[in-house]
Write a protein that holds these residues in place. Structure first.
Motif, mmCIF file in Angstrom:
data_model
loop_
_atom_site.group_PDB
_atom_site.id
_atom_site.type_symbol
_atom_site.label_atom_id
_atom_site.label_comp_id
_atom_site.label_asym_id
_atom_site.label_seq_id
_atom_site.Cartn_x
_atom_site.Cartn_y
_atom_site.Cartn_z
ATOM 1 N N TYR A 6 17.250 -49.562 65.397
ATOM 2 C CA TYR A 6 18.586 -49.437 65.082
ATOM 3 C C TYR A 6 19.038 -50.155 63.637
ATOM 4 O O TYR A 6 18.372 -50.797 63.230
ATOM 5 N N PHE A 14 21.978 -55.137 59.547
ATOM 6 C CA PHE A 14 20.989 -55.597 60.513
ATOM 7 C C PHE A 14 20.074 -54.561 60.984
ATOM 8 O O PHE A 14 20.792 -53.411 61.443
ATOM 9 N N ALA A 19 18.641 -49.454 74.908
ATOM 10 C CA ALA A 19 19.320 -50.639 74.682
ATOM 11 C C ALA A 19 19.498 -51.421 75.798
ATOM 12 O O ALA A 19 20.500 -52.490 75.651
ATOM 13 N N PHE A 76 17.154 -58.449 66.793
ATOM 14 C CA PHE A 76 17.844 -58.392 65.459
ATOM 15 C C PHE A 76 17.074 -59.152 64.538
ATOM 16 O O PHE A 76 16.651 -60.379 64.621
ATOM 17 N N TYR A 133 22.433 -51.592 62.139
ATOM 18 C CA TYR A 133 23.988 -52.217 62.572
ATOM 19 C C TYR A 133 24.652 -52.432 61.333
ATOM 20 O O TYR A 133 24.010 -53.170 60.142
ATOM 21 N N LYS A 180 22.207 -47.521 72.406
ATOM 22 C CA LYS A 180 23.104 -48.369 71.533
ATOM 23 C C LYS A 180 23.806 -49.232 72.270
ATOM 24 O O LYS A 180 24.061 -49.106 73.350
ATOM 25 N N ILE A 181 23.951 -50.332 71.689
ATOM 26 C CA ILE A 181 24.875 -51.460 72.076
ATOM 27 C C ILE A 181 26.338 -51.289 71.371
ATOM 28 O O ILE A 181 26.164 -51.311 70.046
ATOM 29 N N GLN A 205 27.505 -55.105 59.305
ATOM 30 C CA GLN A 205 28.396 -56.257 59.774
ATOM 31 C C GLN A 205 29.327 -56.580 58.409
ATOM 32 O O GLN A 205 28.688 -56.827 57.342
ATOM 33 N N PHE A 243 29.331 -62.698 70.526
ATOM 34 C CA PHE A 243 29.681 -61.304 70.814
ATOM 35 C C PHE A 243 29.355 -60.885 72.318
ATOM 36 O O PHE A 243 28.248 -61.122 72.908
ATOM 37 N N MET A 248 18.181 -40.533 67.220
ATOM 38 C CA MET A 248 18.770 -40.133 68.743
ATOM 39 C C MET A 248 20.309 -39.998 68.636
ATOM 40 O O MET A 248 20.900 -39.011 69.267
ATOM 41 N N GLU A 249 21.055 -40.727 67.636
ATOM 42 C CA GLU A 249 22.444 -41.035 67.735
ATOM 43 C C GLU A 249 22.824 -41.478 66.543
ATOM 44 O O GLU A 249 22.027 -42.585 66.128
ATOM 45 N N GLN A 305 33.036 -58.013 62.939
ATOM 46 C CA GLN A 305 32.490 -56.803 64.017
ATOM 47 C C GLN A 305 31.025 -56.048 63.418
ATOM 48 O O GLN A 305 30.779 -56.020 62.456
ATOM 49 N N MET A 306 30.239 -56.142 64.606
ATOM 50 C CA MET A 306 28.663 -55.547 64.357
ATOM 51 C C MET A 306 29.135 -54.016 64.640
ATOM 52 O O MET A 306 29.457 -53.570 65.869
ATOM 53 N N PHE A 328 27.818 -50.193 65.033
ATOM 54 C CA PHE A 328 26.570 -49.143 65.030
ATOM 55 C C PHE A 328 26.329 -48.141 63.906
ATOM 56 O O PHE A 328 27.554 -47.587 63.781
ATOM 57 N N ASN A 351 20.245 -45.005 65.599
ATOM 58 C CA ASN A 351 19.360 -45.267 66.163
ATOM 59 C C ASN A 351 17.940 -44.452 66.037
ATOM 60 O O ASN A 351 18.391 -43.029 65.898
ATOM 61 N N ASN A 387 21.789 -45.805 77.227
ATOM 62 C CA ASN A 387 21.397 -45.009 76.440
ATOM 63 C C ASN A 387 20.725 -45.701 75.171
ATOM 64 O O ASN A 387 20.066 -46.854 75.320
ATOM 65 N N SER A 439 26.781 -51.400 77.140
ATOM 66 C CA SER A 439 25.595 -50.533 76.804
ATOM 67 C C SER A 439 25.481 -49.765 78.225
ATOM 68 O O SER A 439 25.993 -50.159 79.141
ATOM 69 N N PRO A 489 22.317 -61.455 65.266
ATOM 70 C CA PRO A 489 22.476 -61.883 66.520
ATOM 71 C C PRO A 489 21.469 -62.191 67.502
ATOM 72 O O PRO A 489 20.460 -61.239 67.321
ATOM 73 N N PHE A 540 29.445 -53.366 70.434
ATOM 74 C CA PHE A 540 30.013 -54.928 70.224
ATOM 75 C C PHE A 540 31.375 -55.026 70.391
ATOM 76 O O PHE A 540 32.090 -54.326 69.777
ATOM 77 N N GLY A 541 31.933 -56.206 70.822
ATOM 78 C CA GLY A 541 33.319 -56.834 70.600
ATOM 79 C C GLY A 541 33.338 -57.330 69.121
ATOM 80 O O GLY A 541 32.356 -57.212 68.529
ATOM 81 N N ALA A 542 34.525 -57.816 68.928
ATOM 82 C CA ALA A 542 34.861 -58.310 67.411
ATOM 83 C C ALA A 542 34.182 -59.731 67.405
ATOM 84 O O ALA A 542 34.255 -59.986 66.297
#
Lengths: 111, 114
Positions: free
Chosen positions: B33, B91, B99, B105, B35, A98-99, B37, A89, B55-56, B42-43, B45, B48, A96, A93, A44, A101-103
């Motif tokens: 990060y 990814f 973020a 990416f 990800y 992370k992002i 897919q 997409f 971190m998460e 859908q991507m 998460f 990170n 913080n 956010s 992306p 995403f939608g589908a």
């Protein structure tokens, strides 16, 4: 739990027409909303983004609208071109790490 | 523009074996990060990483997953052992700050577990 909902799943538009993609979100703490464009075999890439303090942002043929009260956003592409054919997409956010995403919407522009 | 490089582009591995996915993030970026897919959809998460620490992480980041970036080299995702459901495109991404800044990416690594 789907925090960012995107529609439609796929869309076909004639060349020269206007494309409209929509998203809604649930978490009111989201404050940054990027739109990503993805071509087959690629990652992306950021297309346009908007902060929650704004309601509109333009970049050439691409405009994103944000409605904080309704928790909705949209992407408009005017004069759509075959080269715009890709998966789009919306994402969100809240500053913080992370992002979300939608589908995704698979867009096809027909000549 | 800035590029995130991922190596390899495609990896096929037997179920139960270990795999390491490598990522060369943008040189001055501080946040990293991963990800996942599936089928170009859908991507999702995974995790990170900042300042040498996770971190998460999401529920998809199973105990079999680990990440590290030893001495500022590649940022890696290791899966040990792999399972069939790990088949996906992974990814890597990086950003200079959180973020809410532009996240770049890579082209992804297609992992096929057989």
């Amino acid at each position: 739990q789907q925090q960012v909902r995107q529609s439609p799943q796929s869309l076909t538009v004639w060349e020269g027409g206007t494309t409209v993609l929509t998203c809604s979100y649930e978490d009111s703490t989201f404050n940054y909303f990027p739109w990503y464009q993805q071509f087959p075999g690629e990652g992306p890439a950021l297309l346009i983004s908007i902060l929650s303090v704004s309601d509109k942002k333009e970049d050439g043929r691409f405009t994103t609208f944000f409605n904080k009260r309704e928790k909705k956003l949209s992407l408009h592409i005017i004069d759509s071109q075959p080269g715009d054919s890709a998966t789009y997409f919306c994402a969100a956010s809240y500053g913080n790490e992370k992002i979300t995403f939608g589908a995704g919407t698979k867009l096809t522009i027909k000549p | 523009g800035p590029k995130v490089l991922q190596i390899p582009s495609h990896q096929i591995i037997d179920m139960g074996q270990m795999v390491t996915l490598n990522c060369d993030p943008v040189s001055n970026h501080l946040y990293f990060y991963w990800y996942k897919q599936i089928l170009g959809q859908q991507m999702e998460f995974l995790v990170n990483f900042y300042n040498g620490k996770v971190m998460e992480k999401s529920k998809l980041f199973k105990d079999q997953f680990s990440v590290e970036r030893p001495d500022g080299s590649y940022f890696t995702l290791k899966i040990q052992p792999t399972a069939l459901e790990d088949s996906a495109v992974y990814f890597c991404a990086s950003s200079f700050w959180t973020a809410n800044t532009e996240v770049f990416f890579g082209k992804g690594t297609r992992l096929t577990v057989v």
